[in-house]
Design an enzyme around this catalytic site. Sequence first.
Site, PDB file in Angstrom:
ATOM      1  N   ILE A   1      -2.780  -6.287  -9.512  1.00 40.71           N
ATOM      2  CA  ILE A   1      -3.589  -6.356  -8.294  1.00 40.71           C
ATOM      3  C   ILE A   1      -3.878  -4.941  -7.824  1.00 40.71           C
ATOM      4  O   ILE A   1      -2.968  -4.244  -7.380  1.00 40.71           O
ATOM      5  CB  ILE A   1      -2.856  -7.143  -7.186  1.00 40.71           C
ATOM      6  CG1 ILE A   1      -2.477  -8.536  -7.672  1.00 40.71           C
ATOM      7  CG2 ILE A   1      -3.737  -7.219  -5.945  1.00 40.71           C
ATOM      8  CD1 ILE A   1      -1.647  -9.331  -6.683  1.00 40.71           C
ATOM      9  N   ARG A   2      -5.138  -4.515  -7.923  1.00 39.27           N
ATOM     10  CA  ARG A   2      -5.482  -3.130  -7.574  1.00 39.27           C
ATOM     11  C   ARG A   2      -4.404  -2.196  -8.155  1.00 39.27           C
ATOM     12  O   ARG A   2      -3.885  -1.312  -7.483  1.00 39.27           O
ATOM     13  CB  ARG A   2      -5.565  -2.966  -6.044  1.00 39.27           C
ATOM     14  CG  ARG A   2      -6.787  -3.650  -5.422  1.00 39.27           C
ATOM     15  CD  ARG A   2      -6.724  -3.687  -3.891  1.00 39.27           C
ATOM     16  NE  ARG A   2      -6.503  -2.374  -3.312  1.00 39.27           N
ATOM     17  CZ  ARG A   2      -7.457  -1.526  -2.954  1.00 39.27           C
ATOM     18  NH1 ARG A   2      -8.712  -1.857  -3.089  1.00 39.27           N
ATOM     19  NH2 ARG A   2      -7.162  -0.366  -2.431  1.00 39.27           N
TER      20      ARG A   2
ATOM     21  N   GLU B   1       0.859  -1.185   0.000  1.00 40.52           N
ATOM     22  CA  GLU B   1       0.000   0.000   0.000  1.00 40.52           C
ATOM     23  C   GLU B   1       0.895   1.234   0.000  1.00 40.52           C
ATOM     24  O   GLU B   1       1.702   1.416   0.921  1.00 40.52           O
ATOM     25  CB  GLU B   1      -0.928  -0.001   1.224  1.00 40.52           C
ATOM     26  CG  GLU B   1      -2.159  -0.869   1.053  1.00 40.52           C
ATOM     27  CD  GLU B   1      -2.988  -0.527  -0.175  1.00 40.52           C
ATOM     28  OE1 GLU B   1      -3.251   0.677  -0.406  1.00 40.52           O
ATOM     29  OE2 GLU B   1      -3.363  -1.445  -0.917  1.00 40.52           O
ATOM     30  N   SER B   2       0.731   2.094  -1.008  1.00 38.74           N
ATOM     31  CA  SER B   2       1.620   3.247  -1.117  1.00 38.74           C
ATOM     32  C   SER B   2       1.465   4.181   0.086  1.00 38.74           C
ATOM     33  O   SER B   2       2.437   4.796   0.535  1.00 38.74           O
ATOM     34  CB  SER B   2       1.352   4.004  -2.414  1.00 38.74           C
ATOM     35  OG  SER B   2      -0.002   4.412  -2.491  1.00 38.74           O
TER      36      SER B   2
ATOM     37  N   GLU C   1       7.264 -10.010  -9.366  1.00 42.85           N
ATOM     38  CA  GLU C   1       7.795 -10.867  -8.293  1.00 42.85           C
ATOM     39  C   GLU C   1       6.822 -11.972  -7.905  1.00 42.85           C
ATOM     40  O   GLU C   1       7.190 -12.892  -7.185  1.00 42.85           O
ATOM     41  CB  GLU C   1       8.158 -10.009  -7.074  1.00 42.85           C
ATOM     42  CG  GLU C   1       6.999  -9.524  -6.212  1.00 42.85           C
ATOM     43  CD  GLU C   1       6.216  -8.344  -6.808  1.00 42.85           C
ATOM     44  OE1 GLU C   1       6.490  -7.953  -7.965  1.00 42.85           O
ATOM     45  OE2 GLU C   1       5.315  -7.839  -6.116  1.00 42.85           O
TER      46      GLU C   1
ATOM     47  N   CYS D   1       4.130  -1.636  -8.771  1.00 38.92           N
ATOM     48  CA  CYS D   1       2.788  -1.368  -8.248  1.00 38.92           C
ATOM     49  C   CYS D   1       2.818  -0.185  -7.257  1.00 38.92           C
ATOM     50  O   CYS D   1       2.998   0.942  -7.698  1.00 38.92           O
ATOM     51  CB  CYS D   1       2.179  -2.634  -7.641  1.00 38.92           C
ATOM     52  SG  CYS D   1       0.418  -2.484  -7.361  1.00 38.92           S
TER      53      CYS D   1
ATOM     54  N   HIS E   1       3.045  -6.931 -10.909  1.00 33.56           N
ATOM     55  CA  HIS E   1       3.890  -7.591  -9.915  1.00 33.56           C
ATOM     56  C   HIS E   1       4.732  -8.724 -10.522  1.00 33.56           C
ATOM     57  O   HIS E   1       4.359  -9.900 -10.404  1.00 33.56           O
ATOM     58  CB  HIS E   1       3.010  -8.219  -8.815  1.00 33.56           C
ATOM     59  CG  HIS E   1       2.360  -7.242  -7.909  1.00 33.56           C
ATOM     60  ND1 HIS E   1       2.943  -6.781  -6.755  1.00 33.56           N
ATOM     61  CD2 HIS E   1       1.156  -6.641  -7.970  1.00 33.56           C
ATOM     62  CE1 HIS E   1       2.139  -5.940  -6.153  1.00 33.56           C
ATOM     63  NE2 HIS E   1       1.032  -5.824  -6.860  1.00 33.56           N
TER      64      HIS E   1
END
Lengths: 271, 236
Positions: free
Chosen positions: B151-152, B60-61, B211, B90, B209
């Site tokens: 993802i989001r 979450e940023s 990873e 992301c 993502h």
Amino acid sequence: MDVVNAEQARIAEEAGACAVMALERVPADIRAEGGVARMSDPRMIKEIVDAVTIPVMAKVRIGHFVEAQILQAIGVDYIDESEVLTPADEEHHINKHNFKVPYVCGARNLGEALRRISEGAAMIRTKGEAGTGNVVEAVRHERAVMAEIRRASSMGEEELYAFAKDIQAPFHLLKETARLKRLPVVNFAAGGIATPADAALMMHLGCDGVFVGSGIFHSGDPAKRARAIVQAVTHYNNPKILAEVSEDLGPAMVGMTIDKLKGGEYAKRGW
Amino acid sequence: MAPSNIDTTVIIGILALQGAFAEHQTAIQQLALPRKVDVLLVRTADELARCKALIIPGGESTTIALLARLSGLLDPLREFIKVKPVWGTCAGAILLAKSVHGAKRGGQELLGGMSITIARNGWGSQVESFEADLEVTGMKDPGRPFTGVFIRAPVVLTLEPAPEDPPIQVISRLSPSLLPCSLTSSNSTNEPRTFVALRQGLHFLTTFHPELTRDNRFHEYFVRECVIPSISTPRP
């Protein structure tokens, strides 16, 4: 972090929570008030979704797949099939493969965790004993999971077949867990975490993150405690930072001893 | 620069405040590289100072930015980004942007480093997350598509390089048909909203993502194209 309205959700977001759990009553209040605990009002969940930019979770009763369909329809980000609510089915959990929304489920040991994963859970958390402010059950569950993983990872394949039967886990998931030396999904701590030190303890025991429920908004200074617990999860391995963030947080939630509930009351729900 | 530098281990930091740092660590450790590379999980300014490059993971940023500030890392990170290679995935891509749409109420802090504007959470809630095959022209084995896990995920809105900024290079695009309806303005493949991997100077950005897949071509690209050249080139 558990929140019951948009205002608390904003406090949690400002404190650095990476997700919030929208519910009508936090577990400590469910425990105090009794009665049947159900999925929350969709309107209240939507208000919380609108108030924050971080993901929002909500709880459904064990086995209540219609509550889950409703939550998926209103666009929650994750569902918690939770023993904190009154179970709707005493034999079956939700077939989580039928949903697009990811699930988190509670587990007390490796067998239970792998049964939930085989039903489609994308995340596992300890059950702990929600609403007590007492971390002892969460510690018991995480230690049990990690000890069983360590045993499994030293076993030969024949032994793994027997062990899978023993703990009632699907063999292929047990084999994958043994190879990875950890659960094949993200693993959270939950149930009774009330202080930064509790959160750091659970991280040391092998968790990837922490759920804090009643521990935040039943404490003296929720914003400050929330922020301290967020920092404790990141810096769990740095006692100096833990000391700094633990200072002057005001009273923690009162908490309960679990002597009468040894092994947990809510934690026994789930099959 | 002294040749001794060539033989030393390259330390790549992974910002480990919150999010998918462990998955990046595994991916980097699995690479076969011409230089010895070590990974360091970065949670303090001292740890950052030991790194030659940095990966900012997904997560979450808002959480990562707050933890960076509380850990005394915001300014050291901004200084680091001025001179060393950084890759943001992301949430990390959001932090590398110059400005952001859809910030939390009251706004949120960014690190900057790439001359773009980005929108958080471009597709909606978690159930709108998806996987898509991406073309990867500049990578190893370019004929094989890369599975992008979104993802989001954020969406790049505009590229705004100033004349003195290094040019921005598009490394990978998403099919315009996969853009969220609310964001589709044209079907052109030159629409920034289709850009999911960008490079500008030392920096690299992916809105998805890499990873979370077993395919580590993006990790290999970052180390080979951004990190190693920045170390081998003598700096004045």
